[in-house]
Motif scaffolding. Sequence first.
Motif: not given
Length: 393
Positions: A265-273, A304-310
């Motif tokens: 979720h975090s890896a995808n969310a960072l790319q979407v953000a 640890k990471t940004g999480g899944g919410i943008v």
Amino acid sequence: MSDDFELETLALHTGIHRSQFNEHSEGLYLTSSFVFDSAAQAAARFSGAEAGNIYSRFTNPTVTAFEERLAALEGAEACVATSSGMSAILSCVMGLLSAGDHIVASRSLFGATVNLFTNILKRFNIETTFVSAIDVRVWESAVKPNTKLLFIETPSNPLTEISDIAALAVVAKKAGAWLAVDNCFCSPALQRPLDLGADIVIHSATKYLEGQGRVLGGAVLGKRDLLMERGVFGFLRTAGPSLSPFNAWVILKGMETLKIRMDAHSANALQVARWLEAQPSVGRVHYPGLPSHPQHELAKRQQKTGGGIVSFELKNGREAAWRVVDSVRLISITANLGDTKSTLTHPATTTHARISQESRDAAGITEGLLRIAVGLEAVKDITADLARGLDAS
Ligand SMILES: Cc1ncc(COP(=O)(O)O)c(C=O)c1O
């Protein structure tokens, strides 16, 4: 289970108590009550002289397995499972506070939590002062002699503001109050508030713990004497917002993949953000994993990471935001989050619609704001779905 195991191992193996059938997967005990061998045993169970199950409003083996597993992941002594995230917050307050007590809470909280504190607890003479999620000094000045609870959600819903858990734990300790952290957005895979000095962790297990949008659940975690000997378990057992064994079983199975899902979720969310930041019709993008996030450094220390919410602001307000919502074909228009499928929400008219305009303004929830809970689809498909509505705005 050994405390030396890593989180992903604990998530698979904690809380397993096999029956006489020696099943491999966790047993599901769908029963409302438990049978006693004799009148004497029934009396001993009810008096507490003998440990054991009585009735599923109090305890149930599948629910206990969930509680043990989540306690292990959060590093907590004790866990009390509840029927939803909101009933976890309610049980925490009703179990620990009394009429005349005071709460200091972040003004950046889930809408129903604001509603509970503002309108319902007030009727029972428990007052709440709402303050900035990010300015620790205002918490110090908001504390009163009758303050019993400091309450935060970090990252906050929907703007992903980051509160400094360790600094607020110091404020709480000085005030003789408890610090409660709603850890719904991060889950223990990304953040363990008790390690940072918090006294209580709250969960909506409905979200990432369960992970596939199937059932509701919640939990309150902390020291044993706070949860069991004081009132949280006592309130639950008497008032009855208990977790159903079926839901506990579904969440238990979901938790097995928590770490791997949160990383994805975090890896995808960072790319979407990052992609959203590059779109001309988008103003601010709120995501703790972006260097442009005002508390990015604190987020890096604390989670640890940004999480899944943008969350992101459409420059042209509600009309532009609704156009994005109405153009999606893949992403679900729904208020839930933490699902493997991406979900999209317009907070001002849904999750935060029932709080006052004044509270929404104070929390920074504008008409142009959208929240996406980024799922596990291919990033290219998520951004293409969002782009359809953005292009037109
Ligand atoms: C941060 C947060 N806390 C609590 C809740 C309430 O959880 P539940 O819907 O399980 O009652 C939610 C629900 O969206 C939430 O986002």
